[in-house]
Design a protein around this motif. Structure first.
Motif, PDB file in Angstrom:
ATOM      1  N   ILE A  14       0.834  -1.208   0.000  1.00  0.00           N
ATOM      2  CA  ILE A  14       0.000   0.000   0.000  1.00  0.00           C
ATOM      3  C   ILE A  14       0.869   1.259   0.000  1.00  0.00           C
ATOM      4  CG2 ILE A  14      -1.640   1.337   1.387  1.00  0.00           C
ATOM      5  CD1 ILE A  14      -2.877  -1.386   2.211  1.00  0.00           C
ATOM      6  N   LEU A  15       1.899   1.270   0.847  1.00  0.00           N
ATOM      7  CA  LEU A  15       2.769   2.450   0.902  1.00  0.00           C
ATOM      8  C   LEU A  15       3.509   2.669  -0.424  1.00  0.00           C
ATOM      9  CD1 LEU A  15       4.287   2.075   4.476  1.00  0.00           C
ATOM     10  CD2 LEU A  15       2.538   3.695   3.720  1.00  0.00           C
ATOM     11  N   LEU A  16       4.031   1.591  -0.984  1.00  0.00           N
ATOM     12  CA  LEU A  16       4.738   1.734  -2.265  1.00  0.00           C
ATOM     13  C   LEU A  16       3.791   2.077  -3.407  1.00  0.00           C
ATOM     14  CD1 LEU A  16       7.414  -1.098  -2.204  1.00  0.00           C
ATOM     15  CD2 LEU A  16       7.770   1.350  -2.061  1.00  0.00           C
ATOM     16  N   TYR A  17       2.551   1.588  -3.352  1.00  0.00           N
ATOM     17  CA  TYR A  17       1.591   1.908  -4.410  1.00  0.00           C
ATOM     18  C   TYR A  17       1.253   3.396  -4.398  1.00  0.00           C
ATOM     19  CZ  TYR A  17      -2.273   1.606  -7.614  1.00  0.00           C
ATOM     20  OH  TYR A  17      -3.086   1.780  -8.699  1.00  0.00           O
ATOM     21  N   ASN A  52       9.665   2.595 -12.131  1.00  0.00           N
ATOM     22  CA  ASN A  52       9.204   2.003 -13.388  1.00  0.00           C
ATOM     23  C   ASN A  52      10.221   1.066 -14.021  1.00  0.00           C
ATOM     24  OD1 ASN A  52       6.686   3.108 -13.422  1.00  0.00           O
ATOM     25  ND2 ASN A  52       7.298   4.915 -14.548  1.00  0.00           N
ATOM     26  N   LEU A  53      11.313   0.811 -13.344  1.00  0.00           N
ATOM     27  CA  LEU A  53      12.407   0.051 -13.943  1.00  0.00           C
ATOM     28  C   LEU A  53      12.058  -1.373 -14.372  1.00  0.00           C
ATOM     29  CD1 LEU A  53      15.371   0.269 -14.736  1.00  0.00           C
ATOM     30  CD2 LEU A  53      15.945  -0.613 -12.503  1.00  0.00           C
ATOM     31  N   PRO A  54      11.462  -2.236 -13.546  1.00  0.00           N
ATOM     32  CA  PRO A  54      11.294  -3.624 -13.996  1.00  0.00           C
ATOM     33  C   PRO A  54      10.451  -3.778 -15.254  1.00  0.00           C
ATOM     34  CG  PRO A  54      10.949  -3.469 -11.644  1.00  0.00           C
ATOM     35  CD  PRO A  54      11.059  -2.075 -12.157  1.00  0.00           C
ATOM     36  N   THR A  55       9.306  -3.146 -15.314  1.00  0.00           N
ATOM     37  CA  THR A  55       8.446  -3.349 -16.482  1.00  0.00           C
ATOM     38  C   THR A  55       8.948  -2.591 -17.700  1.00  0.00           C
ATOM     39  OG1 THR A  55       6.999  -1.583 -15.730  1.00  0.00           O
ATOM     40  CG2 THR A  55       6.376  -3.830 -15.151  1.00  0.00           C
ATOM     41  N   LYS A  65      -1.134   0.778 -24.311  1.00  0.00           N
ATOM     42  CA  LYS A  65      -1.027   2.234 -24.253  1.00  0.00           C
ATOM     43  C   LYS A  65      -2.125   2.870 -23.416  1.00  0.00           C
ATOM     44  CE  LYS A  65       2.372   2.491 -27.189  1.00  0.00           C
ATOM     45  NZ  LYS A  65       3.700   2.849 -26.797  1.00  0.00           N
ATOM     46  N   GLY A  66      -3.123   2.101 -22.988  1.00  0.00           N
ATOM     47  CA  GLY A  66      -4.246   2.682 -22.271  1.00  0.00           C
ATOM     48  C   GLY A  66      -4.001   2.799 -20.783  1.00  0.00           C
ATOM     49  N   ILE A  67      -5.049   3.222 -20.082  1.00  0.00           N
ATOM     50  CA  ILE A  67      -4.966   3.400 -18.642  1.00  0.00           C
ATOM     51  C   ILE A  67      -4.803   2.060 -17.950  1.00  0.00           C
ATOM     52  CG2 ILE A  67      -7.461   3.376 -18.296  1.00  0.00           C
ATOM     53  CD1 ILE A  67      -5.007   5.589 -16.399  1.00  0.00           C
ATOM     54  N   TYR A  68      -5.377   0.990 -18.501  1.00  0.00           N
ATOM     55  CA  TYR A  68      -5.244  -0.326 -17.885  1.00  0.00           C
ATOM     56  C   TYR A  68      -3.804  -0.826 -17.954  1.00  0.00           C
ATOM     57  CZ  TYR A  68     -10.308  -0.298 -17.960  1.00  0.00           C
ATOM     58  OH  TYR A  68     -11.610   0.032 -17.760  1.00  0.00           O
ATOM     59  N   ALA A  69      -3.108  -0.505 -19.005  1.00  0.00           N
ATOM     60  CA  ALA A  69      -1.706  -0.898 -19.127  1.00  0.00           C
ATOM     61  C   ALA A  69      -0.849  -0.129 -18.131  1.00  0.00           C
ATOM     62  CB  ALA A  69      -1.208  -0.653 -20.547  1.00  0.00           C
ATOM     63  N   VAL A  70      -1.162   1.149 -17.943  1.00  0.00           N
ATOM     64  CA  VAL A  70      -0.404   1.965 -16.987  1.00  0.00           C
ATOM     65  C   VAL A  70      -0.611   1.442 -15.573  1.00  0.00           C
ATOM     66  CG1 VAL A  70      -0.218   4.265 -15.965  1.00  0.00           C
ATOM     67  CG2 VAL A  70      -0.431   4.008 -18.435  1.00  0.00           C
ATOM     68  N   VAL A  71      -1.858   1.164 -15.219  1.00  0.00           N
ATOM     69  CA  VAL A  71      -2.155   0.647 -13.882  1.00  0.00           C
ATOM     70  C   VAL A  71      -1.568  -0.754 -13.716  1.00  0.00           C
ATOM     71  CG1 VAL A  71      -4.018  -0.050 -12.327  1.00  0.00           C
ATOM     72  CG2 VAL A  71      -4.196   2.084 -13.600  1.00  0.00           C
ATOM     73  N   GLY A  72      -1.626  -1.569 -14.760  1.00  0.00           N
ATOM     74  CA  GLY A  72      -1.035  -2.907 -14.704  1.00  0.00           C
ATOM     75  C   GLY A  72       0.469  -2.867 -14.488  1.00  0.00           C
ATOM     76  N   ARG A  73       1.142  -1.984 -15.206  1.00  0.00           N
ATOM     77  CA  ARG A  73       2.592  -1.827 -15.010  1.00  0.00           C
ATOM     78  C   ARG A  73       2.904  -1.346 -13.602  1.00  0.00           C
ATOM     79  NH1 ARG A  73       2.500   0.668 -20.234  1.00  0.00           N
ATOM     80  NH2 ARG A  73       2.559   2.696 -19.234  1.00  0.00           N
ATOM     81  N   ILE A  75       1.090  -1.750 -10.850  1.00  0.00           N
ATOM     82  CA  ILE A  75       0.847  -2.826  -9.887  1.00  0.00           C
ATOM     83  C   ILE A  75       1.942  -3.884  -9.962  1.00  0.00           C
ATOM     84  CG2 ILE A  75      -0.706  -4.755  -9.358  1.00  0.00           C
ATOM     85  CD1 ILE A  75      -3.035  -2.865  -9.958  1.00  0.00           C
ATOM     86  N   LEU A  76       2.368  -4.240 -11.161  1.00  0.00           N
ATOM     87  CA  LEU A  76       3.433  -5.238 -11.302  1.00  0.00           C
ATOM     88  C   LEU A  76       4.735  -4.741 -10.673  1.00  0.00           C
ATOM     89  CD1 LEU A  76       4.255  -7.974 -12.429  1.00  0.00           C
ATOM     90  CD2 LEU A  76       4.829  -6.826 -14.556  1.00  0.00           C
ATOM     91  N   ASN A  77       5.086  -3.499 -10.908  1.00  0.00           N
ATOM     92  CA  ASN A  77       6.287  -2.922 -10.296  1.00  0.00           C
ATOM     93  C   ASN A  77       6.197  -2.929  -8.775  1.00  0.00           C
ATOM     94  OD1 ASN A  77       7.599  -2.349 -12.697  1.00  0.00           O
ATOM     95  ND2 ASN A  77       6.647  -0.345 -12.871  1.00  0.00           N
ATOM     96  N   VAL A  78       5.057  -2.509  -8.257  1.00  0.00           N
ATOM     97  CA  VAL A  78       4.892  -2.435  -6.812  1.00  0.00           C
ATOM     98  C   VAL A  78       4.888  -3.835  -6.200  1.00  0.00           C
ATOM     99  CG1 VAL A  78       3.302  -1.714  -4.989  1.00  0.00           C
ATOM    100  CG2 VAL A  78       3.767  -0.191  -6.873  1.00  0.00           C
ATOM    101  N   LEU A  79       4.314  -4.815  -6.869  1.00  0.00           N
ATOM    102  CA  LEU A  79       4.360  -6.188  -6.365  1.00  0.00           C
ATOM    103  C   LEU A  79       5.792  -6.688  -6.247  1.00  0.00           C
ATOM    104  CD1 LEU A  79       1.419  -7.897  -8.305  1.00  0.00           C
ATOM    105  CD2 LEU A  79       1.583  -7.555  -5.841  1.00  0.00           C
TER     106      LEU A  79
END
Length: 118
Positions: A14-17, A52-55, A65-73, A75-79
């Motif tokens: 949560i903090l990193l997100y 943003n480094l890993p993804t 290119k959409g908002i879902y891709a941005v949020v997905g990236r 979330i993946l980075n924060v995980l």
């Protein structure tokens, strides 16, 4: 590897997100040219490239290119970063326990030696 402490992981996630979301907004504001540079925004802008480094490295940024891709990236980075930070915290706690245990054993052995000498 021991079990992951889920409570620590969720708090760190949560903090990193929140931090990653703020950094992403500052990064996009910088790309649009609407960012006012202060020392805080400069620091968060530099942190944006690290978060943003890993993804970005594996090429996930070009898939969507959409908002879902941005949020997905995001979330993946924060995980990934949450897992790394949680394991680091686990190692620190384990190290602290082993040091305290060694001090306790040393103290007990010194007391035993004193009792034997008497």
């Amino acid at each position: 590897m021991k079990k992951i402490n889920i409570h620590t992981y969720i708090v760190i996630f949560i903090l990193l997100y929140v931090l990653a979301a703020i950094c992403s907004l500052i990064g996009y504001a910088n790309n649009e040219g609407t960012l006012v540079l202060t020392p805080t925004t400069e620091f968060l802008l530099k942190l944006h490239s690290i978060i943003n480094l890993p993804t970005t490295t594996i090429g996930y940024a070009t898939l969507g290119k959409g908002i879902y891709a941005v949020v997905g990236r995001l979330i993946l980075n924060v995980l990934l970063y949450s897992l790394v930070v949680e394991r680091f915290v686990f190692c620190l706690i384990a190290l602290k326990r082993s040091v305290l245990k060694a001090k306790f054993v040393t103290k007990k052995s010194k007391q035993a030696i004193l009792l034997i000498e008497k």
